[in-house]
Write a protein that holds these residues in place. Sequence first.
Motif, short mmCIF file in Angstrom:
data_model
loop_
_atom_site.label_atom_id
_atom_site.label_comp_id
_atom_site.label_asym_id
_atom_site.label_seq_id
_atom_site.Cartn_x
_atom_site.Cartn_y
_atom_site.Cartn_z
N ASN A 2 0.83 -1.22 0.00
CA ASN A 2 0.00 0.00 0.00
C ASN A 2 0.86 1.26 0.00
N ARG A 3 2.05 1.13 0.53
CA ARG A 3 3.00 2.24 0.55
C ARG A 3 4.32 1.72 -0.01
N VAL A 4 5.04 2.59 -0.72
CA VAL A 4 6.31 2.20 -1.31
C VAL A 4 7.38 3.22 -0.93
N VAL A 5 8.57 2.71 -0.63
CA VAL A 5 9.73 3.57 -0.39
C VAL A 5 10.62 3.49 -1.64
N VAL A 6 10.88 4.64 -2.23
CA VAL A 6 11.81 4.72 -3.36
C VAL A 6 13.11 5.31 -2.82
N GLU A 7 14.19 4.60 -3.03
CA GLU A 7 15.41 4.88 -2.29
C GLU A 7 16.62 4.98 -3.22
N GLU A 8 17.57 5.78 -2.78
CA GLU A 8 18.85 5.91 -3.47
C GLU A 8 19.55 4.55 -3.58
N PHE A 9 20.14 4.28 -4.73
CA PHE A 9 20.95 3.07 -4.90
C PHE A 9 22.33 3.31 -4.30
N LEU A 10 22.75 2.41 -3.44
CA LEU A 10 24.07 2.51 -2.81
C LEU A 10 24.99 1.47 -3.42
N ASN A 11 26.16 1.91 -3.82
CA ASN A 11 27.12 1.01 -4.43
C ASN A 11 28.15 0.58 -3.39
N GLY A 12 28.34 -0.71 -3.23
CA GLY A 12 29.30 -1.21 -2.25
C GLY A 12 29.09 -2.68 -2.01
N GLU A 13 29.53 -3.15 -0.86
CA GLU A 13 29.38 -4.56 -0.51
C GLU A 13 28.50 -4.68 0.72
N GLU A 14 27.55 -5.61 0.66
CA GLU A 14 26.61 -5.79 1.77
C GLU A 14 27.18 -6.71 2.84
N ALA A 15 26.75 -6.49 4.07
CA ALA A 15 27.07 -7.38 5.18
C ALA A 15 25.94 -7.30 6.20
N SER A 16 25.91 -8.29 7.08
CA SER A 16 24.86 -8.34 8.11
C SER A 16 25.46 -8.15 9.49
N TYR A 17 24.84 -7.26 10.26
CA TYR A 17 25.25 -7.03 11.65
C TYR A 17 24.10 -7.45 12.54
N LEU A 18 24.35 -8.42 13.43
CA LEU A 18 23.33 -8.89 14.36
C LEU A 18 23.80 -8.69 15.79
N ALA A 19 22.86 -8.36 16.66
CA ALA A 19 23.20 -8.15 18.07
C ALA A 19 22.01 -8.49 18.95
N PHE A 20 22.30 -8.90 20.17
CA PHE A 20 21.27 -9.07 21.20
C PHE A 20 21.06 -7.73 21.89
N SER A 21 19.84 -7.48 22.35
CA SER A 21 19.56 -6.23 23.08
C SER A 21 18.57 -6.49 24.20
N ASP A 22 18.82 -5.83 25.35
CA ASP A 22 17.83 -5.85 26.44
C ASP A 22 17.17 -4.49 26.60
N GLY A 23 17.38 -3.62 25.62
CA GLY A 23 16.82 -2.28 25.67
C GLY A 23 17.76 -1.24 26.23
N GLU A 24 18.83 -1.69 26.88
CA GLU A 24 19.83 -0.80 27.45
C GLU A 24 21.23 -1.12 26.92
N THR A 25 21.51 -2.41 26.82
CA THR A 25 22.83 -2.89 26.42
C THR A 25 22.73 -3.65 25.11
N VAL A 26 23.77 -3.53 24.28
CA VAL A 26 23.86 -4.27 23.02
C VAL A 26 25.02 -5.25 23.11
N LEU A 27 24.75 -6.52 22.80
CA LEU A 27 25.79 -7.55 22.75
C LEU A 27 25.90 -8.05 21.32
N PRO A 28 26.94 -7.61 20.58
CA PRO A 28 27.03 -7.98 19.16
C PRO A 28 27.35 -9.45 18.96
N MET A 29 26.85 -9.99 17.86
CA MET A 29 27.26 -11.31 17.39
C MET A 29 28.42 -11.13 16.41
N VAL A 30 28.94 -12.21 15.89
CA VAL A 30 29.99 -12.13 14.88
C VAL A 30 29.37 -11.68 13.55
#
Length: 428
Positions: free
Chosen positions: A182-210
Amino acid sequence: MKILVVGSGGREHALAWKLAQNPKVEEIFVAPGNGGTALENKVTNIRIKATDLKELADFAKTNGVALTVVGPEDPLAAGIVDYFQERGLRVFGPCRAAAQIEASKAFAKEMMVAAGIPTAFYREFTDFEAANAYVHEKGAPIVIKADGLAAGKGVTVAFTVKEAEAALKEIFIDNIFGEAGNRVVVEEFLNGEEASYLAFSDGETVLPMVSSQDHKAVYDDDKGPNTGGMGAYSPAPVVTDEIFDFATQKIAYPLINEFKKRGIKYVGIIYAGLMITADGVKVLEFNARFGDPETQPVLTRLNSDLLEIFEACIDGRLKEISADWSTEPAVCVVMASGGYPKDYEKGYEINGIADADKIKGVKVFHAGTATVDKTTVNTGGRVLGVTARGKDLEETIERAYEAVKKIYWTNAHFRKDIGAKALRRLKK
């Protein structure tokens, strides 16, 4: 202790497999699960849909479930965490308000701007004519995103204006994503390499994964339409220590702090899809849960107890926890049904999984499978996540593909270059 894992994919198989390693865990129920979860030690599948919140909560109450872990995005967006908490049930995942970070691309972009998180410029549209006019004004390449949840298939990277126009027609006129479009976001194309960042959160602290890197395109060399993910590896060499720290300090913490300003506590998984460009790191998207297939290689590298981390998040004591990760890399090759992500045939018998699992360092996670008359068959687009660990990336890739060669069903499809990008970067 009894645990309920909600979902049916490779991610949920990996979660159940990892949680079962805790000696305190007596039984794990997976709703609805798949052909692989049914074979795991301590694990039982239950026939309840991941979006049937009442039936899931009733089951948890009746069966003395001490913790529910929510895998996919749909139940999170539907408010499963709020509903379970209202019924006095312990559950891991972000509340409905926090899950909007994935459920609405427009909300996510607004949050990024408010929090000062680097991202691409964008505009929102609710009709074809205005969006199409903007595309013609900006030119290509350009990115078209359906606002709502579309199972990883709502994003088109258009390299021509004609491709962008076709994507807009599919969303607005053909309505292929229903309300999600129903809604669309039209966005700038970014050139580069993608990666994924995952982390745990309790709302105050962030514990990153690899770090990890997903492969969205269906064919080798990142060709063809986007899928839910055709494979992943961890770590991602493109994510340097500097980039990793930037993601934690300038992306993850600003996000949970912006939620706090709005009176929302973000408890659960933060997933940031990163684009590493010549101008620095920018966020492509946020997800409110573990990635699939990134979860498979990431959890394969986790030496620490996953249950302990989940409970620390829920109890708001994540700052007391540290996570130990194996230095060995992990690679996951997704085996899919022929034709995926478009129409595909299912019900074919799958052979060779047990032989693949016997290879040192290999674990085959199921996604779109079921057991019919004691035979494993394909039931979905992404069928298996063949995951391996090894002493270095080259050995790990070889092990993963050695295992893939053991497995066969009619029209099975997989990419043959998972991890190749990382190897090239390491060899440089």
